[in-house]
Every structure is written in C-alpha cells, then in structure tokens.
Design a protein around this motif. Structure first.
Motif, PDB file in Angstrom:
ATOM      1  N   ALA A 138      -4.991 -14.345  -7.295  1.00 61.85           N
ATOM      2  CA  ALA A 138      -4.670 -13.912  -5.930  1.00 61.85           C
ATOM      3  C   ALA A 138      -4.031 -12.530  -5.920  1.00 61.85           C
ATOM      4  CB  ALA A 138      -3.737 -14.935  -5.274  1.00 61.85           C
ATOM      5  N   THR A 139      -3.165 -12.274  -6.889  1.00 63.46           N
ATOM      6  CA  THR A 139      -2.522 -10.954  -6.965  1.00 63.46           C
ATOM      7  C   THR A 139      -3.543  -9.855  -7.237  1.00 63.46           C
ATOM      8  OG1 THR A 139      -0.502 -12.007  -7.801  1.00 63.46           O
ATOM      9  CG2 THR A 139      -0.718  -9.638  -8.122  1.00 63.46           C
ATOM     10  N   ALA A 140      -4.466 -10.130  -8.136  1.00 63.46           N
ATOM     11  CA  ALA A 140      -5.502  -9.133  -8.433  1.00 63.46           C
ATOM     12  C   ALA A 140      -6.365  -8.852  -7.213  1.00 63.46           C
ATOM     13  CB  ALA A 140      -6.361  -9.623  -9.595  1.00 63.46           C
ATOM     14  N   LEU A 141      -6.734  -9.902  -6.477  1.00 63.98           N
ATOM     15  CA  LEU A 141      -7.561  -9.716  -5.282  1.00 63.98           C
ATOM     16  C   LEU A 141      -6.817  -8.942  -4.197  1.00 63.98           C
ATOM     17  CD1 LEU A 141     -10.203 -10.348  -3.826  1.00 63.98           C
ATOM     18  CD2 LEU A 141      -9.174 -12.511  -3.058  1.00 63.98           C
ATOM     19  N   VAL A 142      -5.547  -9.288  -3.965  1.00 62.72           N
ATOM     20  CA  VAL A 142      -4.756  -8.593  -2.944  1.00 62.72           C
ATOM     21  C   VAL A 142      -4.527  -7.139  -3.341  1.00 62.72           C
ATOM     22  CG1 VAL A 142      -2.494  -8.512  -1.833  1.00 62.72           C
ATOM     23  CG2 VAL A 142      -3.658 -10.702  -2.133  1.00 62.72           C
ATOM     24  N   THR A 143      -4.242  -6.893  -4.610  1.00 64.48           N
ATOM     25  CA  THR A 143      -3.996  -5.517  -5.074  1.00 64.48           C
ATOM     26  C   THR A 143      -5.234  -4.645  -4.894  1.00 64.48           C
ATOM     27  OG1 THR A 143      -2.394  -6.323  -6.702  1.00 64.48           O
ATOM     28  CG2 THR A 143      -3.311  -4.135  -7.070  1.00 64.48           C
ATOM     29  N   LEU A 144      -6.378  -5.155  -5.276  1.00 67.76           N
ATOM     30  CA  LEU A 144      -7.616  -4.385  -5.128  1.00 67.76           C
ATOM     31  C   LEU A 144      -7.917  -4.114  -3.658  1.00 67.76           C
ATOM     32  CD1 LEU A 144     -10.128  -3.128  -6.414  1.00 67.76           C
ATOM     33  CD2 LEU A 144     -11.214  -5.394  -6.320  1.00 67.76           C
ATOM     34  N   SER A 145      -7.747  -5.109  -2.817  1.00 74.25           N
ATOM     35  CA  SER A 145      -8.045  -4.936  -1.387  1.00 74.25           C
ATOM     36  C   SER A 145      -7.100  -3.934  -0.737  1.00 74.25           C
ATOM     37  CB  SER A 145      -7.946  -6.293  -0.676  1.00 74.25           C
ATOM     38  OG  SER A 145      -8.822  -7.228  -1.245  1.00 74.25           O
ATOM     39  N   LEU A 146      -5.814  -4.035  -1.024  1.00 77.06           N
ATOM     40  CA  LEU A 146      -4.844  -3.126  -0.422  1.00 77.06           C
ATOM     41  C   LEU A 146      -4.993  -1.701  -0.944  1.00 77.06           C
ATOM     42  CD1 LEU A 146      -1.626  -5.354  -0.352  1.00 77.06           C
ATOM     43  CD2 LEU A 146      -3.167  -4.788   1.544  1.00 77.06           C
ATOM     44  N   THR A 147      -5.369  -1.568  -2.204  1.00 76.57           N
ATOM     45  CA  THR A 147      -5.579  -0.212  -2.751  1.00 76.57           C
ATOM     46  C   THR A 147      -6.753   0.467  -2.061  1.00 76.57           C
ATOM     47  OG1 THR A 147      -4.694  -0.912  -4.898  1.00 76.57           O
ATOM     48  CG2 THR A 147      -6.010   1.096  -4.860  1.00 76.57           C
ATOM     49  N   LEU A 148      -7.849  -0.247  -1.891  1.00 75.92           N
ATOM     50  CA  LEU A 148      -8.998   0.323  -1.168  1.00 75.92           C
ATOM     51  C   LEU A 148      -8.638   0.626   0.288  1.00 75.92           C
ATOM     52  CD1 LEU A 148     -11.874  -1.930  -2.572  1.00 75.92           C
ATOM     53  CD2 LEU A 148     -11.306   0.433  -3.204  1.00 75.92           C
ATOM     54  N   PHE A 149      -7.843  -0.245   0.902  1.00 76.90           N
ATOM     55  CA  PHE A 149      -7.414  -0.016   2.283  1.00 76.90           C
ATOM     56  C   PHE A 149      -6.537   1.233   2.387  1.00 76.90           C
ATOM     57  CE2 PHE A 149      -4.024  -0.649   5.462  1.00 76.90           C
ATOM     58  CZ  PHE A 149      -4.781  -0.645   6.626  1.00 76.90           C
TER      59      PHE A 149
END
Length: 281
Positions: free
Chosen positions: A172-183
């Motif tokens: 979950a942390t990896a998914l949230v980190t990737l999504s927020l970085t792209l955002f």
C-alpha cells in the motif's frame, strides 16, 4: 673384514660408532701366516643324529643397522594440515574476519535499542547543519548511518505485527507513494504554500499521539492512524514539489540533494508506519 648394514640402529645412542671402531681395530691387526700341512687330513667321523647346519658367515663380518630416527613430534607435524605457516595465517584471518562481522552486526542491533538518541542526533545534524549536509563525504556517511538506524528501528516495530500485515502495508505504501509522486509532478496546485499549515498540523498530531499513550480507545487510535496517513501524504506531495522547483513558491537549492532525499525518505517511512497501524487494527 666386511661391514654389512641390514637393520635399524639408533644413531643417537652411539652404538654404531662402537661397532665401526671395533671393526677397524680388528682389520688393522696382522693375520697369522698359514703353513701347509703335510699330514693327511683325517677323515671326518661318522656321527649318528642330526648334522649341525653349516654357515657361510665369516667370523670377521659385522652387521651394522643404521636408520634415521624420527621423534613423535616430527611425525605429527608432518601429518598436520597446518604444517605450513601460510595456511595457519589464512585460517586465523578468516576466523577473525567472521568474528568481527558477527560482533559488528550484534552491536549495531543492540545499539538501536540502547543508543536511540544517536538516531535523533544524526537527524538533527542533517536537518539543521546546512554546511555539514553539503560537505562530501560527510553528508553521505551521515545519511547512510541514519538510514541503517531507521531500518533497524522499523524492523523492531514490525515484529509486533504479522508478516501478512507488514507485506500489505509495504504494498500500500509503494502504491500511494508512486501515485502521489506522479500527482505532484503533474498538478498545477502549489502545495509548497501549505508548508506552515502542515507544520502546525504535525505539532497537533504529535500532541494527540502523546495523549493516546494514556487513553485506551480503539476509535481514537484508528482516527490517529488515519490523520497521520493523510498528513504525511500531503508532506510527500510538498517535498516532491520542493525538489523539482520550477514555478512553485518554495524550492530547494541544487546542492541540497541530501536534504531532499532525507525529506522524501521520512515521508515514506512515516506513511508506512501509519498505514501499518491502519491495517493492523
């Protein structure tokens, strides 16, 4: 005179010297002259019974046995695999290298629990000493030390959760980190303007966490984990925008690459801890 060597003789006892000296003395004495006998030799008497065996060995023939004496220590040394000094030295070096590695790992793990102030000391130096975090290689050494201490502390915390919960939290942390970085890289919203608001929210969350040490409430702990996840998600977006600079209100100097890595790293670690609390509850 003949000297014949047949069997083993102890050289250290000096027996062979006595035998050789005796043989030499007898050889130097003159032999008596033999005269021809005129009388006919008497015929040998016939005897009944077993005849005595004849021997071809001369009276002046000596047998000297010479052998090389070997002590038990020399035989053991020849058979030992450590007879060569280089093999023994290599063996000692390997043993001490393995022992040193074991002691360093053990001491590091113990130091995490005993010398926790070292973790905060390194964090304060990297966050407040601008000259230190720009100086090579001191900045890399401090960042590496901080990362090792943080990783060991996370390992100690993860022990209180199940393996499946930790894996779900990592995913979950990896998914949230990737999504927020792209955002953060695509959005036109400037989250660096929220720097002051986020800092105040962090102080409030810290006080809230201290109060929860004395209040045993499932819902209050669940609310704390949710607020922490949202807060550090916003911090992650802001720190990414601080790193890329551009048209944002606040930005970091290109020499502050260690400080930028430290900020994003702390955001991800705190995000993981709060997500782990949510999944664990």
């Amino acid at each position: 005179m003949d000297v014949e060597v047949r069997g083993p003789v102890d050289l250290s006892s000096g027996d062979h010297q006595h035998l050789v000296r005796k043989a030499a003395d007898e050889g130097s004495q003159p032999k008596p002259k033999q005269t021809k006998a005129t009388a006919p030799a008497p015929e040998p008497k016939q005897t009944h019974g077993k005849p005595h065996p004849k021997t071809d060995q001369r009276a002046d023939s000596y047998v000297v046995d010479i052998s090389e004496e070997t002590t038990p220590e020399e035989s053991n040394a020849a058979a030992s695999p450590f007879s060569e000094e280089s093999i023994r030295r290599a063996f000692i070096v390997k043993v001490f290298l393995l022992l040193s590695a074991q002691l360093v790992i053990t001491g590091t793990i113990i130091g995490v629990f005993i010398f926790c102030p070292a973790f905060f000391a390194v964090l304060i130096v990297l966050a407040c000493c601008e000259k230190m975090r720009r100086q090579v290689p001191a900045n890399y050494i401090l960042l590496g030390l901080f990362t090792v201490l943080e990783g060991l502390m996370l390992g100690a915390v993860s022990v209180f959760y199940g393996a499946e919960e930790v894996l779900w939290a990592i995913g979950a942390t990896a998914l949230v980190t990737l999504s927020l970085t792209l955002f953060a890289l695509q959005t036109k919203l400037d989250f660096t303007l929220l720097h002051g608001v986020l800092f105040v929210s962090l102080v409030v969350l810290f006080i809230y966490g201290i109060l929860l040490l004395f209040i045993r409430s499932y819902w209050l702990h669940l609310l704390y984990a949710g607020l922490g996840t949202v807060l550090f998600s916003l911090y992650l977006v802001m720190d990414v925008q601080l790193m890329v600079g551009g048209s944002h209100h606040l930005k970091l100097d290109p020499e502050e690459y260690v400080f930028a890595a430290l900020n994003i790293y702390l955001d991800i670690i705190n995000l993981f801890l709060f997500i782990l609390q949510l999944i664990g509850r």
